[in-house]
Design an enzyme around this catalytic site. Sequence first.
Site, PDB file in Angstrom:
ATOM      1  N   TRP A 161       0.852  -1.200   0.000  1.00  0.00           N
ATOM      2  CA  TRP A 161       0.000   0.000   0.000  1.00  0.00           C
ATOM      3  C   TRP A 161       0.883   1.244   0.000  1.00  0.00           C
ATOM      4  O   TRP A 161       1.537   1.539   1.004  1.00  0.00           O
ATOM      5  CB  TRP A 161      -0.905  -0.003   1.241  1.00  0.00           C
ATOM      6  CG  TRP A 161      -1.885  -1.118   1.194  1.00  0.00           C
ATOM      7  CD1 TRP A 161      -3.070  -1.124   0.520  1.00  0.00           C
ATOM      8  CD2 TRP A 161      -1.786  -2.403   1.835  1.00  0.00           C
ATOM      9  NE1 TRP A 161      -3.699  -2.325   0.694  1.00  0.00           N
ATOM     10  CE2 TRP A 161      -2.948  -3.124   1.495  1.00  0.00           C
ATOM     11  CE3 TRP A 161      -0.840  -3.006   2.655  1.00  0.00           C
ATOM     12  CZ2 TRP A 161      -3.187  -4.419   1.940  1.00  0.00           C
ATOM     13  CZ3 TRP A 161      -1.064  -4.296   3.098  1.00  0.00           C
ATOM     14  CH2 TRP A 161      -2.233  -4.992   2.733  1.00  0.00           C
ATOM     15  N   HIS A 182      -6.891   1.631   2.682  1.00  0.00           N
ATOM     16  CA  HIS A 182      -7.968   0.664   2.478  1.00  0.00           C
ATOM     17  C   HIS A 182      -8.984   0.831   3.604  1.00  0.00           C
ATOM     18  O   HIS A 182      -8.738   1.601   4.552  1.00  0.00           O
ATOM     19  CB  HIS A 182      -7.431  -0.783   2.400  1.00  0.00           C
ATOM     20  CG  HIS A 182      -6.537  -1.179   3.534  1.00  0.00           C
ATOM     21  ND1 HIS A 182      -6.023  -2.438   3.702  1.00  0.00           N
ATOM     22  CD2 HIS A 182      -6.047  -0.477   4.597  1.00  0.00           C
ATOM     23  CE1 HIS A 182      -5.273  -2.496   4.776  1.00  0.00           C
ATOM     24  NE2 HIS A 182      -5.276  -1.334   5.325  1.00  0.00           N
ATOM     25  N   ARG A 208      -4.197   6.213  -2.324  1.00  0.00           N
ATOM     26  CA  ARG A 208      -2.888   5.562  -2.465  1.00  0.00           C
ATOM     27  C   ARG A 208      -1.983   6.442  -3.325  1.00  0.00           C
ATOM     28  O   ARG A 208      -2.440   7.021  -4.320  1.00  0.00           O
ATOM     29  CB  ARG A 208      -3.019   4.175  -3.091  1.00  0.00           C
ATOM     30  CG  ARG A 208      -3.689   3.208  -2.139  1.00  0.00           C
ATOM     31  CD  ARG A 208      -3.678   1.786  -2.632  1.00  0.00           C
ATOM     32  NE  ARG A 208      -4.605   1.019  -1.817  1.00  0.00           N
ATOM     33  CZ  ARG A 208      -4.905  -0.256  -2.025  1.00  0.00           C
ATOM     34  NH1 ARG A 208      -4.352  -0.916  -3.035  1.00  0.00           N
ATOM     35  NH2 ARG A 208      -5.755  -0.893  -1.225  1.00  0.00           N
ATOM     36  N   GLN A 222     -13.686   1.769  -1.402  1.00  0.00           N
ATOM     37  CA  GLN A 222     -13.707   0.332  -1.128  1.00  0.00           C
ATOM     38  C   GLN A 222     -14.952   0.030  -0.288  1.00  0.00           C
ATOM     39  O   GLN A 222     -15.509   0.912   0.364  1.00  0.00           O
ATOM     40  CB  GLN A 222     -12.467  -0.105  -0.334  1.00  0.00           C
ATOM     41  CG  GLN A 222     -11.230  -0.276  -1.186  1.00  0.00           C
ATOM     42  CD  GLN A 222     -10.096  -0.986  -0.446  1.00  0.00           C
ATOM     43  OE1 GLN A 222     -10.120  -1.120   0.777  1.00  0.00           O
ATOM     44  NE2 GLN A 222      -9.110  -1.419  -1.200  1.00  0.00           N
ATOM     45  N   VAL A 265      -5.310 -11.696   6.954  1.00  0.00           N
ATOM     46  CA  VAL A 265      -6.177 -12.879   6.809  1.00  0.00           C
ATOM     47  C   VAL A 265      -5.315 -14.132   6.624  1.00  0.00           C
ATOM     48  O   VAL A 265      -4.200 -14.063   6.118  1.00  0.00           O
ATOM     49  CB  VAL A 265      -7.152 -12.745   5.608  1.00  0.00           C
ATOM     50  CG1 VAL A 265      -8.288 -11.789   5.919  1.00  0.00           C
ATOM     51  CG2 VAL A 265      -6.436 -12.333   4.341  1.00  0.00           C
ATOM     52  N   ALA A 319     -13.336 -11.826   6.229  1.00  0.00           N
ATOM     53  CA  ALA A 319     -13.349 -10.417   5.828  1.00  0.00           C
ATOM     54  C   ALA A 319     -13.134 -10.349   4.326  1.00  0.00           C
ATOM     55  O   ALA A 319     -12.576 -11.271   3.735  1.00  0.00           O
ATOM     56  CB  ALA A 319     -12.249  -9.647   6.551  1.00  0.00           C
TER      57      ALA A 319
HETATM   58  C1  FA5 Z   1      -7.003  -4.483   0.043  1.00  0.00           C
HETATM   59  O1  FA5 Z   1      -7.014  -3.243   0.038  1.00  0.00           O
HETATM   60  C2  FA5 Z   1      -7.446  -5.280   1.210  1.00  0.00           C
HETATM   61  N1  FA5 Z   1      -7.679  -4.409   2.332  1.00  0.00           N
HETATM   62  C3  FA5 Z   1      -8.706  -6.078   0.835  1.00  0.00           C
HETATM   63  C4  FA5 Z   1      -9.032  -7.152   1.838  1.00  0.00           C
HETATM   64  C5  FA5 Z   1      -9.920  -6.873   2.845  1.00  0.00           C
HETATM   65  C6  FA5 Z   1      -8.429  -8.396   1.757  1.00  0.00           C
HETATM   66  C7  FA5 Z   1     -10.227  -7.863   3.785  1.00  0.00           C
HETATM   67  C8  FA5 Z   1      -8.698  -9.396   2.677  1.00  0.00           C
HETATM   68  C9  FA5 Z   1      -9.627  -9.098   3.693  1.00  0.00           C
HETATM   69  P1  FA5 Z   1      -6.393  -4.600  -2.470  1.00  0.00           P
HETATM   70  O2  FA5 Z   1      -5.219  -3.678  -2.423  1.00  0.00           O
HETATM   71  O3  FA5 Z   1      -6.305  -5.731  -3.411  1.00  0.00           O
HETATM   72  O4  FA5 Z   1      -6.747  -5.217  -1.049  1.00  0.00           O
HETATM   73  O5  FA5 Z   1      -7.671  -3.729  -2.836  1.00  0.00           O
HETATM   74  C10 FA5 Z   1      -8.956  -4.303  -2.819  1.00  0.00           C
HETATM   75  C11 FA5 Z   1      -9.795  -3.762  -3.991  1.00  0.00           C
HETATM   76  O6  FA5 Z   1      -9.749  -2.326  -3.990  1.00  0.00           O
HETATM   77  C12 FA5 Z   1      -9.240  -4.161  -5.344  1.00  0.00           C
HETATM   78  O7  FA5 Z   1      -9.725  -5.437  -5.720  1.00  0.00           O
HETATM   79  C13 FA5 Z   1      -9.760  -3.075  -6.233  1.00  0.00           C
HETATM   80  O8  FA5 Z   1     -11.086  -3.355  -6.596  1.00  0.00           O
HETATM   81  C14 FA5 Z   1      -9.743  -1.868  -5.335  1.00  0.00           C
HETATM   82  N2  FA5 Z   1      -8.542  -1.064  -5.568  1.00  0.00           N
HETATM   83  C15 FA5 Z   1      -7.307  -1.226  -5.046  1.00  0.00           C
HETATM   84  N3  FA5 Z   1      -6.459  -0.283  -5.507  1.00  0.00           N
HETATM   85  C16 FA5 Z   1      -7.175   0.515  -6.325  1.00  0.00           C
HETATM   86  C17 FA5 Z   1      -6.877   1.682  -7.115  1.00  0.00           C
HETATM   87  N4  FA5 Z   1      -5.684   2.243  -7.107  1.00  0.00           N
HETATM   88  N5  FA5 Z   1      -7.855   2.242  -7.848  1.00  0.00           N
HETATM   89  C18 FA5 Z   1      -9.104   1.683  -7.827  1.00  0.00           C
HETATM   90  N6  FA5 Z   1      -9.456   0.590  -7.119  1.00  0.00           N
HETATM   91  C19 FA5 Z   1      -8.510   0.006  -6.379  1.00  0.00           C
END
Ligand code: FA5
Length: 353
Positions: A161, A182, A208, A222, A265, A319
């Site tokens: 992140w 997130h 981010r 999110q 997780v 989660a």
């Molecule tokens: C997370 O942020 C974890 N907190 C998700 C999680 C929660 C996992 C609970 C397990 C348990 P990730 O970085 O993959 O994971 O982001 C999750 C979702 O946020 C992605 O699948 C996407 O749909 C969205 N996302 C992430 N980064 C971006 C971005 N820069 N722009 C738009 N959508 C994004």
Amino acid sequence: MTDVTGVAAVEEIRAEVLRALEMAATEEQLEDLRVAYLGRRGKLTQILRSLGSITPEVRRETGAAANELKEVFEEKLAARRKVLADKKLAALSGQEKIDVTLPGRPYLRGGLHPTTRIIREILDTFVSMGFAIAEGPEVEWDRYNFESLNIPKDHPARDIWDTLWVDYTDDSGYRPMLLRTHTSPMQARIMETVNPPVRVVVPGKCYRYEATDATHEWHFYQIEGLAVDEGITFGNLKGTLYEFAQRMFGEERKIRFRCDYFPFVEPGVDMSIDCFQCDGDGCRICSHTGWIEIMGAGMVHPNVLSSAGYDSSVYTGFAFGMGPERIAMLKYGIDDIRNFYSNDLRFLREVGD
Ligand code: FA5
């Protein structure tokens, strides 16, 4: 005041006021007349007020004449007002013409932003499955965004992140804060405040420090999900998310879980649905894989449960975290996430509600 003076004074006023009424040519002049005769210091008002100080015989006659004149004056005043108002209206309708063949003026109607629309749709689906909705701060402490999620300082997973930091100083000195990367910090915040069972979804904005492209924005939404109770298993996670995917994308959808790593997780997965455009055959939308990834998920790590004060030998949970813009892109065929926040009204009108 004598008899003659009392009635004579009323009659004198009568002649005067009736003449003046006939001559008044505007509504303002009528109002001036009303004040001059019936206002607080008006001539007729003064005669009416003086009745108490004259002899009863004189009072009777003078009072009767004055009250009768008052009534006549009020009636004539109202009639004269109406004549003037009618004249004014007639003059206006002579000047103003309405062209009924002209097209009407269009009025602009506001609508829901596509992100709001999809967030509401997603939340409705989870609410119908018994989840509550919670919200939390966008400016967050390191403790919630990372440490309580099993990501200690200097842990390499922090690189996943790219964080925007905020300088913050209070009485205890300099304490860095951050724009949450997130919605997962809300897992810890919720578990700190309520006892299990927990079933909650959390929509919110995230930030981010990363370069933007067709699927990445530096700020996006999110929706986090958290369920904790005794005896929750991976089967519950699969069942809940399967139900969600079918309701959002159609009953014929298949889902796929693959191992993924998130420090909070264990086990961690990413969840995909088979591409609704090509039914899994492979196309541009699914990058020719037949699958579209829609979220990260997993069983809540025991360290996360215990750091929030839950007994991890008794409680388990799952989660998940998904990006609503990405889901809207899939559902409505939007090919660039940057359209969402560039304020292009043509896009917002087409996709909004
Ligand atoms: C997370 O942020 C974890 N907190 C998700 C999680 C929660 C996992 C609970 C397990 C348990 P990730 O970085 O993959 O994971 O982001 C999750 C979702 O946020 C992605 O699948 C996407 O749909 C969205 N996302 C992430 N980064 C971006 C971005 N820069 N722009 C738009 N959508 C994004």
